[in-house]
Design a protein around this motif. Structure first.
Motif, short mmCIF file in Angstrom:
data_model
loop_
_atom_site.label_atom_id
_atom_site.label_comp_id
_atom_site.label_asym_id
_atom_site.label_seq_id
_atom_site.Cartn_x
_atom_site.Cartn_y
_atom_site.Cartn_z
N ARG A 4 0.84 -1.20 0.00
CA ARG A 4 0.00 0.00 0.00
C ARG A 4 0.87 1.25 0.00
N TYR A 5 0.52 2.23 -0.84
CA TYR A 5 1.27 3.49 -0.93
C TYR A 5 0.87 4.39 0.23
N THR A 6 1.87 4.85 1.00
CA THR A 6 1.56 5.65 2.20
C THR A 6 2.27 7.00 2.23
N HIS A 7 3.07 7.30 1.19
CA HIS A 7 3.82 8.56 1.21
C HIS A 7 2.87 9.75 1.12
N GLN A 8 3.23 10.81 1.80
CA GLN A 8 2.44 12.03 1.79
C GLN A 8 3.17 13.11 0.97
N ALA A 9 2.43 14.13 0.58
CA ALA A 9 3.01 15.23 -0.18
C ALA A 9 4.04 15.97 0.67
N ILE A 10 5.09 16.47 0.02
CA ILE A 10 6.12 17.25 0.72
C ILE A 10 6.32 18.58 0.01
#
Length: 300
Positions: A4-10
């Motif tokens: 599952r993709y969990t990265h957030q915007a930076i």
């Protein structure tokens, strides 16, 4: 099953910090912020992959700079513009030649007659796409045609072929059943056999889409390889030790094709000038062999 993709915007500043941590030299941070606010991180990522020492950790080779990445991006952008102009000349001419050679012998609506198709399934699929593409057209000659005529349900070939996509045109030509007519069109462009024109049309449709959708050309692996005959009636290349899925063979057939239509074109001169304007760009990124400038085709 994938993770599952969990990265957030930076933020843009955080993006720059990541690039620095990976070893990229960024001398002007403010300029880098401005660039990344104009050109997205992952659009540029396709260009800096060439500068990476490790494709998994994304660590950059020593001495890699943000300035060189931007120079490569600018070169690629200008190359797409130069190439798109050349493709426009080729595309218009191909449509015209197919209309001329096919319509006189096979009528105004041959593309609607499956007797002129080698494969019935492809014929049906092509015709369905043609109907959709014509229905989306707002060209004056199409709307005026439908105001005046109701049968057949598509305009004649000299109108219809002007509004269908390059990909559809390529498939239509490939599936046409009369080899003599296809040969006649191919010979107009200095080709000995229609199989070469079929191959180049298929490749040109992909190349055109890359240019139209602002896709990267440098260091690109093309999904379709053009047929590259060793002998041609007109000025051609003599060496064939190049990577087949790179841009180099794509540009070779474009130059040959363009020369057959407009012998006084300036594409080769403009391309060499573009390279001169971007000295950090190496032709090998486009798949060019080391002696490419000695090839007859690439001598202005």
């Amino acid at each position: 099953m994938g993770v599952r993709y969990t990265h957030q915007a930076i933020t843009t500043e955080q993006q720059i910090d990541i690039l620095k941590e990976r070893g990229l030299l960024i001398n002007d941070v403010e300029q880098a912020i401005e660039v990344l606010d104009t050109i997205s991180y992952f659009r540029l990522a396709g260009y800096w992959r060439h500068f990476e020492a490790n494709r998994f950790t994304h660590q950059f080779r020593e001495g890699s700079s943000f300035a060189d990445i931007i120079d490569l991006y600018s070169f690629d952008k200008e190359l797409r513009a130069l190439l798109f102009t050349a493709i426009q000349t080729i595309e218009v001419s191909v449509r015209t030649k197919i209309i001329k050679h096919f319509a006189l012998e096979f009528g105004a609506f041959w593309f609607m007659d499956e007797n002129y198709a080698t494969n019935e399934t492809r014929f049906t699929a092509n015709l369905a796409v043609i109907r959709k593409e014509v229905s989306r057209s707002h060209d004056d000659f199409i709307t005026e045609h439908f105001r005046k005529y109701s049968e057949p349900d598509l305009p004649p070939v000299w109108k219809t072929l002007e509004v269908i996509s390059m990909g559809t045109l390529s498939k239509l030509y490939a599936n046409f059943s009369d080899p003599a007519a296809k040969h006649a069109v191919a010979r107009e462009f200095g080709l000995n056999h229609h199989k070469f024109l079929r191959s180049w049309l298929e490749c040109l449709a992909v190349l055109r889409n890359c240019c139209a959708h602002h896709s990267r050309l440098s260091n690109r692996v093309f999904p379709v390889k053009p047929m590259m005959p060793e002998h041609m009636p007109n000025t051609w290349i003599t060496g064939f030790t190049f990577r087949e899925q790179t841009l180099y063979p794509q540009l070779c057939y474009v130059v040959y094709w363009l020369n057959s239509i407009s012998p006084n074109n300036t594409f080769v001169v403009s391309f060499k000038q573009l390279l001169a304007n971007h000295p950090s760009v190496r032709p090998h990124l486009l798949g060019f062999p080391y002696n490419w400038e000695q090839e007859p085709l690439w001598r202005p």
